[in-house]
Design a protein around this motif. Sequence first.
Motif, PDB file in Angstrom:
ATOM      1  N   ILE A 121       0.832  -1.202   0.000  1.00 35.11           N
ATOM      2  CA  ILE A 121       0.000   0.000   0.000  1.00 35.11           C
ATOM      3  C   ILE A 121       0.867   1.252   0.000  1.00 35.11           C
ATOM      4  N   ARG A 122       1.949   1.237   0.769  1.00 36.69           N
ATOM      5  CA  ARG A 122       2.829   2.410   0.809  1.00 36.69           C
ATOM      6  C   ARG A 122       3.489   2.677  -0.537  1.00 36.69           C
ATOM      7  N   ARG A 123       3.759   1.620  -1.281  1.00 33.38           N
ATOM      8  CA  ARG A 123       4.455   1.793  -2.565  1.00 33.38           C
ATOM      9  C   ARG A 123       3.520   2.225  -3.691  1.00 33.38           C
ATOM     10  N   ASP A 124       2.239   1.958  -3.555  1.00 30.22           N
ATOM     11  CA  ASP A 124       1.293   2.200  -4.649  1.00 30.22           C
ATOM     12  C   ASP A 124       0.336   3.323  -4.251  1.00 30.22           C
ATOM     13  N   LEU A 177      -3.490   2.609  -4.812  1.00 25.56           N
ATOM     14  CA  LEU A 177      -4.100   1.792  -3.762  1.00 25.56           C
ATOM     15  C   LEU A 177      -4.361   2.618  -2.512  1.00 25.56           C
ATOM     16  N   ARG A 178      -3.416   3.477  -2.160  1.00 26.72           N
ATOM     17  CA  ARG A 178      -3.584   4.309  -0.968  1.00 26.72           C
ATOM     18  C   ARG A 178      -4.807   5.193  -1.087  1.00 26.72           C
ATOM     19  N   TRP A 179      -4.950   5.864  -2.218  1.00 28.79           N
ATOM     20  CA  TRP A 179      -6.077   6.769  -2.392  1.00 28.79           C
ATOM     21  C   TRP A 179      -7.397   6.006  -2.458  1.00 28.79           C
ATOM     22  N   LEU A 180      -7.388   4.850  -3.106  1.00 32.10           N
ATOM     23  CA  LEU A 180      -8.596   4.044  -3.178  1.00 32.10           C
ATOM     24  C   LEU A 180      -9.026   3.600  -1.781  1.00 32.10           C
ATOM     25  N   LEU A 181      -8.095   3.105  -1.002  1.00 29.24           N
ATOM     26  CA  LEU A 181      -8.419   2.623   0.332  1.00 29.24           C
ATOM     27  C   LEU A 181      -8.811   3.765   1.265  1.00 29.24           C
ATOM     28  N   PHE A 217     -10.241   6.674   0.365  1.00 28.00           N
ATOM     29  CA  PHE A 217     -11.587   7.091  -0.037  1.00 28.00           C
ATOM     30  C   PHE A 217     -12.623   6.061   0.411  1.00 28.00           C
ATOM     31  N   SER A 218     -12.294   4.780   0.239  1.00 32.98           N
ATOM     32  CA  SER A 218     -13.230   3.714   0.600  1.00 32.98           C
ATOM     33  C   SER A 218     -13.469   3.669   2.099  1.00 32.98           C
ATOM     34  N   LEU A 219     -12.430   3.898   2.877  1.00 30.65           N
ATOM     35  CA  LEU A 219     -12.582   3.927   4.332  1.00 30.65           C
ATOM     36  C   LEU A 219     -13.490   5.079   4.756  1.00 30.65           C
ATOM     37  N   LEU A 220     -13.283   6.242   4.144  1.00 26.30           N
ATOM     38  CA  LEU A 220     -14.139   7.390   4.444  1.00 26.30           C
ATOM     39  C   LEU A 220     -15.587   7.088   4.095  1.00 26.30           C
ATOM     40  N   LEU A 221     -15.808   6.479   2.926  1.00 21.89           N
ATOM     41  CA  LEU A 221     -17.165   6.123   2.504  1.00 21.89           C
ATOM     42  C   LEU A 221     -17.783   5.113   3.475  1.00 21.89           C
ATOM     43  N   GLN A 222     -16.984   4.139   3.896  1.00 17.37           N
ATOM     44  CA  GLN A 222     -17.488   3.131   4.829  1.00 17.37           C
ATOM     45  C   GLN A 222     -17.908   3.767   6.154  1.00 17.37           C
ATOM     46  N   ILE A 223     -17.111   4.687   6.654  1.00 17.07           N
ATOM     47  CA  ILE A 223     -17.443   5.352   7.918  1.00 17.07           C
ATOM     48  C   ILE A 223     -18.718   6.180   7.769  1.00 17.07           C
ATOM     49  N   ILE A 224     -18.879   6.860   6.635  1.00 16.79           N
ATOM     50  CA  ILE A 224     -20.104   7.637   6.405  1.00 16.79           C
ATOM     51  C   ILE A 224     -21.317   6.709   6.398  1.00 16.79           C
ATOM     52  N   PHE A 225     -21.197   5.571   5.722  1.00 18.26           N
ATOM     53  CA  PHE A 225     -22.285   4.591   5.732  1.00 18.26           C
ATOM     54  C   PHE A 225     -22.606   4.166   7.164  1.00 18.26           C
ATOM     55  N   PHE A 240      -6.095  -3.870  -7.832  1.00 16.62           N
ATOM     56  CA  PHE A 240      -6.817  -2.600  -7.808  1.00 16.62           C
ATOM     57  C   PHE A 240      -8.285  -2.815  -8.165  1.00 16.62           C
ATOM     58  N   LEU A 241      -8.552  -3.628  -9.195  1.00 16.14           N
ATOM     59  CA  LEU A 241      -9.931  -3.878  -9.613  1.00 16.14           C
ATOM     60  C   LEU A 241     -10.713  -4.632  -8.542  1.00 16.14           C
ATOM     61  N   VAL A 242     -10.059  -5.612  -7.902  1.00 15.21           N
ATOM     62  CA  VAL A 242     -10.739  -6.381  -6.856  1.00 15.21           C
ATOM     63  C   VAL A 242     -11.070  -5.488  -5.666  1.00 15.21           C
ATOM     64  N   LEU A 243     -10.137  -4.646  -5.253  1.00 19.43           N
ATOM     65  CA  LEU A 243     -10.408  -3.740  -4.127  1.00 19.43           C
ATOM     66  C   LEU A 243     -11.490  -2.727  -4.487  1.00 19.43           C
ATOM     67  N   LEU A 244     -11.505  -2.325  -5.733  1.00 17.23           N
ATOM     68  CA  LEU A 244     -12.570  -1.427  -6.211  1.00 17.23           C
ATOM     69  C   LEU A 244     -13.935  -2.098  -6.032  1.00 17.23           C
ATOM     70  N   LEU A 245     -14.025  -3.371  -6.399  1.00 18.06           N
ATOM     71  CA  LEU A 245     -15.286  -4.103  -6.281  1.00 18.06           C
ATOM     72  C   LEU A 245     -15.649  -4.373  -4.821  1.00 18.06           C
ATOM     73  N   ILE A 246     -14.657  -4.691  -3.996  1.00 24.38           N
ATOM     74  CA  ILE A 246     -14.930  -4.936  -2.577  1.00 24.38           C
ATOM     75  C   ILE A 246     -15.496  -3.699  -1.904  1.00 24.38           C
ATOM     76  N   ASN A 247     -14.921  -2.555  -2.218  1.00 24.97           N
ATOM     77  CA  ASN A 247     -15.251  -1.335  -1.478  1.00 24.97           C
ATOM     78  C   ASN A 247     -16.387  -0.514  -2.061  1.00 24.97           C
ATOM     79  N   LEU A 248     -16.599  -0.620  -3.382  1.00 24.03           N
ATOM     80  CA  LEU A 248     -17.543   0.302  -4.008  1.00 24.03           C
ATOM     81  C   LEU A 248     -18.684  -0.393  -4.737  1.00 24.03           C
TER      82      LEU A 248
END
Length: 496
Positions: A8-11, A14-18, A20-28, A127-135
Amino acid sequence: MNTSLQLIRRDSRLRWLLLFSLLLQIIFCITQVGFLHPDQHFQLIEFSSWQLGEPSGATGVWELNSHIRPTLQVYLFSGFVTVCQFLQINDPYSQLAVLRVLFGVSGFVLFNALGIHYFKSDRKRLFLVLLLINLSWSLPYVRTLFSSEIASSIVFFGAILLYEKRNEKFAYVFLTGLLFSLAFYFRFQIAFGVVGFGIWLLIIEKKYSNLLPLAIGFLVGVGINVFLDYHFYHQLVFTPYDYYRVNITEGKAAEFGTSSFVWYILMLTLVVGAPPFSIFLFYYSLKGALKEYRQPIVLAVVFFVLGHCLVAHKEERFMFPVVNVMPIIAGWGLPSFIRYYERAEKWIRLIIKGVMNFSIGLNVLVLVLFLVLNPYYQSVEFSRKLVNYFDGASPTVYCIDHTPFETESHLQLMFYRRAAPDMKLVEMHNQDSIRYLKNAWLATTYNDAKEKLPLLDSLGFKPQLYSSTPLWHVNQWLQSKDIGTINNIWVLYKKE
């Protein structure tokens, strides 16, 4: 875990996706007030109130006297409430908001960790799998549920991840067995998944030396839960047996309706991404499952779904334990889909691209609607607004047919009622009595009052508060078109 963090630190993507997804999850987690199914509330939260000696609605549900409800999650909630009270968090709505955040973030961390574990060697697919998991349109919503289905899912797939990473040491394998037992006592039906994992262990992995620590851990978990159930029910019970006897042998579950296994298949075609593109992803999920059948979560999910297909009574929530890993299985089918897309004729690629763009738009729209319009349960959302509106006052609120602190079948939501002990609620079953109210507050749902709305306006009742202003206006439009209106949308009126 260190490898995942380094990745995650290198990419930066991935950092921005995670993030954003964490923020969205908390709002939910914050916005999804109430419960999706009454069992989620009455068999956990009201059971906890009964255990703690508080006023409780648990006595109104048959499961309490039948002794079929395992109490592990009830004890955990009771402990959580006790900690909240120690920290001076006494408002029930705030307590559950904190719990949803803890639960949602736990699910977020686990299922992303699973995705990273399986796809860390393929950055693009990861990246695509994490996109599907989170969004994917429903998954952030489902992860916020404090329910037996999601608790079981988190513990069960957490156990599989632990086993995948630490299956060489007796202590970790023992802990895996213990976690399987806890997952089983959160939701007995996860046994279908445990069977799938067991078949994988026996036929594919063939590490027979791990059977003993797994079995010991599982049996220790059973012993702990028998002890907890004994102290909750004040008698020796074996809840798995009682659950099977009452719901299957005596047919209690079937009394709530039966349906075809096609319902589950249809549901699973819709959870990854959004339809209609989710149908493509489901098809390639099947191909991915066939290709990666040697992965433990594949057999666990397959046996879980097959087992539920054999049970007559079916509800969409029964599939919740596996929906968060469906994007991972879809990820194994993505290479086949990408190869097909690249080799297809131009007109086919245009159709697929159009379908995908439509589904992305629909996915975003539904996510927004979930956030803005759809708390789990409008009555609880309305009661929360009602408590805040009167802010410690002692009003008398007249209610048509039922109050916002109970279900439509009049089961009492006593956990929330403690937030307004001085509010007097008076049920009115004769709607003509409304004519005689003066200087009064009146609470009702749209469906209970829609034939009387012109009368309320003519009598001088003025709306002060809605459970959802947009949905109230949607109901007005639906009624004008002679279309069935949305149930349980509340309003508070004031008549001077």
